[in-house]
Design an enzyme around this catalytic site. Structure first.
Site, PDB file in Angstrom:
ATOM      1  N   THR A 155       1.285  -2.043  -4.483  1.00 58.15           N
ATOM      2  CA  THR A 155       2.161  -2.909  -3.689  1.00 58.15           C
ATOM      3  C   THR A 155       1.367  -3.868  -2.815  1.00 58.15           C
ATOM      4  O   THR A 155       1.935  -4.603  -2.022  1.00 58.15           O
ATOM      5  CB  THR A 155       3.084  -2.050  -2.801  1.00 58.15           C
ATOM      6  OG1 THR A 155       2.283  -1.211  -1.953  1.00 58.15           O
ATOM      7  CG2 THR A 155       3.991  -1.173  -3.659  1.00 58.15           C
ATOM      8  N   ALA A 184      -4.108  -1.577   7.292  1.00 55.83           N
ATOM      9  CA  ALA A 184      -2.972  -1.789   6.396  1.00 55.83           C
ATOM     10  C   ALA A 184      -3.228  -3.041   5.576  1.00 55.83           C
ATOM     11  O   ALA A 184      -4.265  -3.704   5.703  1.00 55.83           O
ATOM     12  CB  ALA A 184      -1.681  -1.929   7.209  1.00 55.83           C
ATOM     13  N   LYS A 185      -2.262  -3.363   4.737  1.00 62.39           N
ATOM     14  CA  LYS A 185      -2.447  -4.486   3.824  1.00 62.39           C
ATOM     15  C   LYS A 185      -2.517  -5.826   4.550  1.00 62.39           C
ATOM     16  O   LYS A 185      -2.964  -6.818   3.983  1.00 62.39           O
ATOM     17  CB  LYS A 185      -1.323  -4.473   2.788  1.00 62.39           C
ATOM     18  CG  LYS A 185      -1.523  -3.344   1.781  1.00 62.39           C
ATOM     19  CD  LYS A 185      -0.257  -2.889   1.107  1.00 62.39           C
ATOM     20  CE  LYS A 185      -0.539  -1.630   0.287  1.00 62.39           C
ATOM     21  NZ  LYS A 185       0.672  -1.023  -0.260  1.00 62.39           N
ATOM     22  N   ARG A 186      -2.132  -5.837   5.823  1.00 63.92           N
ATOM     23  CA  ARG A 186      -2.241  -7.090   6.588  1.00 63.92           C
ATOM     24  C   ARG A 186      -3.683  -7.371   7.007  1.00 63.92           C
ATOM     25  O   ARG A 186      -4.003  -8.474   7.443  1.00 63.92           O
ATOM     26  CB  ARG A 186      -1.356  -7.018   7.837  1.00 63.92           C
ATOM     27  CG  ARG A 186      -1.809  -6.002   8.865  1.00 63.92           C
ATOM     28  CD  ARG A 186      -0.902  -6.002  10.086  1.00 63.92           C
ATOM     29  NE  ARG A 186      -1.323  -5.015  11.067  1.00 63.92           N
ATOM     30  CZ  ARG A 186      -0.998  -3.736  11.032  1.00 63.92           C
ATOM     31  NH1 ARG A 186      -0.240  -3.286  10.045  1.00 63.92           N
ATOM     32  NH2 ARG A 186      -1.418  -2.901  11.957  1.00 63.92           N
TER      33      ARG A 186
END
Length: 323
Positions: free
Chosen positions: A13, A253-255
Site C-alpha cells: 500500500t 510511516a509512508k509519509r
C-alpha cells in the site's frame, strides 16, 4: 523437532521505509539465526489500497537490503499462493466453519456509528472498540435492516476467557478480547476479508512457527490466537519489536519519503550501511559498521532488543547519504 519458519509479510500500500526494513530484518535474523526457513507473503487483501507495482517494489527493496526467502510469490512453495488476494476461497471456507459453529454474527454498524458509540479511544490501528450493538439482534431485526439496504460486516462472538502468551521481546502478556476491542470484524461490509482472519489463517496454514512484527500489532495477537484455536490450527511464537520513531517521536510511516528504501536506493546509498545501522540499533553491531544481514547472525538475539520504542537521532538520513 519442528524447524523454525518465519515470515515476511509486506503490505503493498506504499513504498517500504526504514521502519519496515527494521521489522523485516529482525524477522529474517530471528529465523535464520535458528537455521530456520522464511516465507514471503504479500498481504494485499484490501483491493482499494493495494497496488501491484508496490508489490513488485517491495520484493525488489527487500532483496536490495540483502534479505532472502525460501518460498513466496516469486518462488512458489508448498503453501502457494503466497498472495492474499489469491487466497479468498480459503478465507471463505474458514468463515463458513466459524459460522456453522454459531461463532459469528452480522453487524450493520457503519464506521461513523462505531466512532459515535465508542466510549474509549482506539486500542490499535484496526478500528474502534465494539460495544456489541448487533450481537443480540433478532432475525426479524436483521431482516428489517437488510430490507433497508444496509450491508453487514461479519463479527466474531469473542469468548470471555483471557489469552496468555509469552512474547519473546515484550515478555508475559495476558489480555481478554474485550481489552483488545471486543467482538472484531472477520469480513467487512463490502465483502473484503479482515486482516485478523487473513493473517491468522495464513500463518496457520503456511506452517509459520515464529511471527516477528512491530509492537503496534500486539493488541491483534490475542485475536489471532483465538482464531487459530477455533480453527484448530497451530499457534506460532510471537515477538513484537520496538518501533522506530523520528526525531519528533512519531513512528516511521509512508509519509517519511526521505526514509523510503526506494529513495535511499535512488540516492546511491549502500544497503550495507542501512543494515549496519539497524544492526547497531538491534544490539548486534555495536560499531554500526556497514554489513550484510548474514554478518549480523552470530551476535543477534531477540533478547538484546529493548522493549521501548527507539528514537532515531537527528541527521540520520544525512549520515546515510554521506556514506
Amino acid at each position: 523437532m519442528i524447524r523454525c519458519c518465519g515470515r515476511l509479510a509486506p503490505s503493498p500500500t506504499g513504498l517500504l521505509h526504514l521502519g519496515n526494513a527494521w521489522a523485516f530484518l529482525l524477522a529474517w535474523l530471528a529465523a535464520r539465526a535458528q537455521g530456520g526457513r522464511l516465507l514471503l507473503r504479500l498481504e494485499d487483501i484490501d483491493p482499494q489500497r493495494s497496488r501491484p507495482e508496490l508489490a513488485a517494489a517491495a520484493l525488489e527493496d527487500l532483496r536490495w537490503l540483502g534479505l532472502d526467502w525460501d518460498a513466496g510469490p516469486d518462488l512458489g512453495g508448498p503453501h502457494a499462493p503466497y498472495v492474499q488476494s489469491l487466497r479468498t476461497d480459503l478465507y471463505a471456507a474458514a468463515l463458513a466453519r466459524l459460522e456453522a459453529q454459531g461463532l459469528t454474527y452480522p453487524c450493520f454498524c457503519s464506521r461513523r456509528e462505531l466512532r459515535q458509540l465508542a466510549a474509549a479511544p482506539h486500542v490499535d490501528d484496526r478500528g474502534a472498540p465494539y460495544p456489541g450493538t448487533c450481537r443480540r439482534l433478532s432475525a426479524a431485526q436483521r431482516q428489517a435492516l437488510l430490507a433497508q439496504g444496509r450491508h453487514a460486516a461479519l463479527r466474531l462472538r469473542c469468548p470471555p476467557e483471557s489469552i496468555s502468551f509469552v512474547d519473546a521481546v515484550q515478555g508475559p502478556q495476558c489480555f481478554t478480547l474485550a481489552d483488545c476491542g471486543g467482538d472484531f470484524a472477520l469480513r467487512r461490509s463490502d465483502g473484503v476479508v479482515a486482516y485478523q482472519l487473513a493473517a491468522a489463517l495464513d500463518d496457520g496454514l503456511m506452517g509459520v512457527t515464529q511471527v516477528v512484527r512491530g509492537r503496534d500489532i500486539l493488541p491483534s495477537t490475542p485475536r489471532q490466537i483465538v482464531l487459530l484455536r477455533l480453527l484448530r490450527l497451530p499457534v506460532p511464537a510471537y515477538a513484537h519489536v520496538p518501533l522506530l520513531l523520528d526525531a519528533a517521536g512519531e513512528r516511521l510511516a509512508k509519509r517519511h519519503h526521505s526514509l523510503a528504501l526506494r529513495t535511499l536506493r535512488e540516492r546511491g546509498v549502500d544497503a550495507r550501511l542501512v543494515v549496519g545501522l539497524l544492526g547497531r540499533l538491534a544490539g548486534c553491531n555495536p560499531s554500526g559498521a556497514a554489513l550484510r544481514p548474514q554478518d549480523l547472525l552470530a551476535d543477534f538475539s531477540l533478547a538484546k532488543l529493548p522493549r521501548a520504542d527507539i528514537h532515531l537521532e537527528a541527521g540520520l538520513v544525512d549520515g546515510l547519504l554521506a556514506g
